[in-house]
Design a protein around this motif. Structure first.
Motif, short mmCIF file in Angstrom:
data_model
loop_
_atom_site.label_atom_id
_atom_site.label_comp_id
_atom_site.label_asym_id
_atom_site.label_seq_id
_atom_site.Cartn_x
_atom_site.Cartn_y
_atom_site.Cartn_z
N TYR A 20 36.16 69.50 46.45
CA TYR A 20 37.56 68.81 46.17
C TYR A 20 38.01 67.61 47.18
O TYR A 20 38.74 66.88 46.94
CB TYR A 20 38.51 70.13 46.61
N SER A 21 37.39 67.35 48.24
CA SER A 21 37.69 66.24 49.23
C SER A 21 36.35 65.92 49.94
O SER A 21 35.86 66.53 50.97
CB SER A 21 38.67 66.90 50.14
N THR A 22 35.68 64.98 49.55
CA THR A 22 34.61 64.31 50.33
C THR A 22 34.92 63.81 51.58
O THR A 22 33.90 63.95 52.65
CB THR A 22 33.77 63.25 49.67
N SER A 23 35.92 63.31 51.73
CA SER A 23 36.44 62.59 52.96
C SER A 23 36.83 63.86 54.05
O SER A 23 36.48 63.58 55.19
CB SER A 23 37.73 62.05 52.66
N PHE A 24 37.48 64.79 53.67
CA PHE A 24 37.81 65.84 54.60
C PHE A 24 36.63 66.66 54.98
O PHE A 24 36.15 66.86 56.06
CB PHE A 24 38.82 66.85 53.90
N SER A 25 35.52 66.73 54.08
CA SER A 25 34.44 67.52 54.16
C SER A 25 33.47 66.77 55.10
O SER A 25 32.97 67.38 56.06
CB SER A 25 33.66 67.56 52.95
N LEU A 26 33.45 65.22 55.16
CA LEU A 26 32.96 64.62 56.00
C LEU A 26 33.26 64.54 57.36
O LEU A 26 32.60 64.86 58.33
CB LEU A 26 32.79 63.04 55.69
N ALA A 27 34.45 64.62 57.59
CA ALA A 27 35.37 64.88 58.79
C ALA A 27 35.01 66.19 59.29
O ALA A 27 34.58 66.14 60.64
CB ALA A 27 36.82 64.76 58.65
N VAL A 28 35.10 67.24 58.67
CA VAL A 28 34.71 68.63 59.10
C VAL A 28 33.27 68.74 59.68
O VAL A 28 32.87 69.31 60.78
CB VAL A 28 34.82 69.73 58.10
N LYS A 238 42.97 53.58 57.66
CA LYS A 238 42.35 52.46 56.60
C LYS A 238 42.94 52.78 55.09
O LYS A 238 43.40 51.53 54.73
CB LYS A 238 40.73 52.93 56.76
N LEU A 239 42.97 53.92 54.83
CA LEU A 239 43.83 54.07 53.56
C LEU A 239 45.13 53.62 53.47
O LEU A 239 45.60 52.81 52.38
CB LEU A 239 43.79 55.59 53.25
N LEU A 240 45.92 53.91 54.58
CA LEU A 240 47.43 53.40 54.71
C LEU A 240 47.28 51.83 54.86
O LEU A 240 48.11 51.08 54.32
CB LEU A 240 47.86 53.91 56.15
N LYS A 241 46.49 51.17 55.36
CA LYS A 241 46.27 49.62 55.47
C LYS A 241 45.99 49.17 54.04
O LYS A 241 46.55 48.32 53.66
CB LYS A 241 45.04 49.26 56.37
N ALA A 254 48.25 53.25 39.81
CA ALA A 254 46.98 53.57 39.91
C ALA A 254 46.79 54.30 41.14
O ALA A 254 47.61 54.22 42.39
CB ALA A 254 45.98 52.36 40.04
N ARG A 255 45.78 55.26 41.44
CA ARG A 255 45.55 55.68 42.64
C ARG A 255 44.74 55.11 43.63
O ARG A 255 43.45 54.71 43.00
CB ARG A 255 44.85 57.38 42.43
N ILE A 256 45.11 54.62 44.65
CA ILE A 256 44.51 53.63 45.63
C ILE A 256 43.27 54.56 46.13
O ILE A 256 43.84 55.52 46.80
CB ILE A 256 45.15 53.10 46.56
N ARG A 257 42.01 53.99 46.15
CA ARG A 257 41.16 54.72 47.00
C ARG A 257 40.39 53.72 48.23
O ARG A 257 40.46 52.78 48.05
CB ARG A 257 39.99 55.14 45.99
N VAL A 258 39.64 54.55 48.82
CA VAL A 258 38.69 53.73 49.93
C VAL A 258 37.36 54.02 49.41
O VAL A 258 37.01 55.37 49.17
CB VAL A 258 38.87 54.41 51.39
N ASN A 260 33.30 54.67 48.90
CA ASN A 260 32.31 55.31 49.86
C ASN A 260 31.31 54.53 50.91
O ASN A 260 31.09 54.98 51.85
CB ASN A 260 31.23 56.01 48.74
N TYR A 261 31.22 53.18 50.49
CA TYR A 261 30.73 52.33 51.15
C TYR A 261 31.65 52.10 52.31
O TYR A 261 30.98 52.04 53.47
CB TYR A 261 30.48 51.05 50.46
N THR A 262 32.82 51.75 52.08
CA THR A 262 33.76 51.54 53.49
C THR A 262 33.77 52.94 54.23
O THR A 262 33.80 52.66 55.32
CB THR A 262 35.31 50.95 52.90
N LYS A 263 33.83 53.91 53.52
CA LYS A 263 33.87 55.33 54.66
C LYS A 263 32.71 55.37 55.43
O LYS A 263 32.89 55.83 56.62
CB LYS A 263 33.91 56.54 53.49
#
Length: 279
Positions: A20-28, A238-241, A254-258, A260-263
């Motif tokens: 469900y969330s690659t970003s949160f999973s990475l942080a965990v 970064k997402l807020l910026k 549209a849904r704004i994303r960051v 994977n390269y930037t992550k």
């Protein structure tokens, strides 16, 4: 063996987080291994509840969320659930002394999504965010401080502000789906049909203030949690910026994303900052 079932339950929560969330999973994953499973279990619980009210169209959502709540309390009282997400969560609740008022506040906000479309006052807005986000931050904080009440109280306000910031960024990013698909408007005094730069700037200013307070709490987190939470903090900043630099009409369409390269770049940057003890 019951232990094998419990291990499988925590792995299911981890799988939910990763899917469900690659970003949160990475942080965990950047957290200490000794607390990762607990955070996965919290995410699994809140994600399933959120999915019920946001995604299960064509089903009786009220019945589903009520059944989910009842099954949680049944698992808490009995010590087991055949729902692996609830089974792992009830273990975490007990181990880290997560108080029931946090869980009840969260479920209250989830149920509001079934009956409420507009938040017309700051009081309503703040109450919803407290239940949907702040208390999730507090549940995680319970894990980060290993259930130690004095440390929890010291970091409580900052953890809530971080939860608020993350949620408000999500609201801004998901403006299109919330408005057009779910028919919801969380921002009081903002007409999403005529969303403009002034409204966007007002929201972003509020989020930046939350981030500024939250950062002070990150600096005080135990070593087991600091890098993982800082990684999530950097990603959301970064997402807020990116949202700040995106014209308001595009945010509404549209849904704004960051990427994977930037992550990956943000993760490397965060790692260097952390190793240099700049955070």
């Amino acid at each position: 063996m019951k232990q094998l079932f419990d291990d499988v339950s925590f792995k299911c929560s981890k799988l939910v987080t990763k899917n469900y969330s690659t970003s949160f999973s990475l942080a965990v994953y950047m957290l200490s291994p000794i607390i990762r499973d607990a955070i996965y279990s919290i995410y699994g619980f809140v994600r399933f509840a959120d999915e019920i009210v946001d995604s299960f169209h064509g089903f009786d959502k009220k019945e589903l969320i009520n059944d989910f709540e009842k099954e949680y309390y049944k698992s808490y009282n009995s010590g087991v659930s055949l729902n692996p997400i609830l089974n792992s969560f009830q273990h975490t609740v007990k181990k880290y002394n997560i108080t029931d008022d946090l869980i009840q506040s969260f479920l209250k906000s989830m149920k509001l999504d079934l009956v409420k479309s507009d938040y017309n006052s700051k009081a309503e807005y703040d109450e919803y965010i407290y239940g949907s986000a702040d208390v999730v931050g507090l549940m995680c904080l319970k894990v980060f401080v290993a259930g130690k009440e004095q440390k929890y109280e010291q970091l409580k306000d900052e953890a809530m502000r971080l939860g608020s910031a993350f949620q408000k960024v999500n609201f801004l990013r998901d403006l299109k789906d919330d408005n057009l698909v779910l028919n919801r408007n969380y921002f009081p005094g903002v007409d999403l049909n005529s969303f403009d730069e002034n409204a966007k700037k007002m929201i972003i200013k509020e989020i930046q203030e939350d981030f500024n307070v939250a950062y002070q709490g990150i600096l005080k987190l135990p070593i087991e949690a600091k890098f993982g939470v800082y990684t999530a903090f950097v990603y959301y900043k970064k997402l807020l910026k990116k949202l700040e630099n995106t014209p308001c009409h595009e945010i509404g369409n549209a849904r704004i994303r960051v990427s994977n390269y930037t992550k990956a770049g943000l993760l490397a940057q965060s790692f260097v900052t952390y190793k240099l003890k700049l955070v």
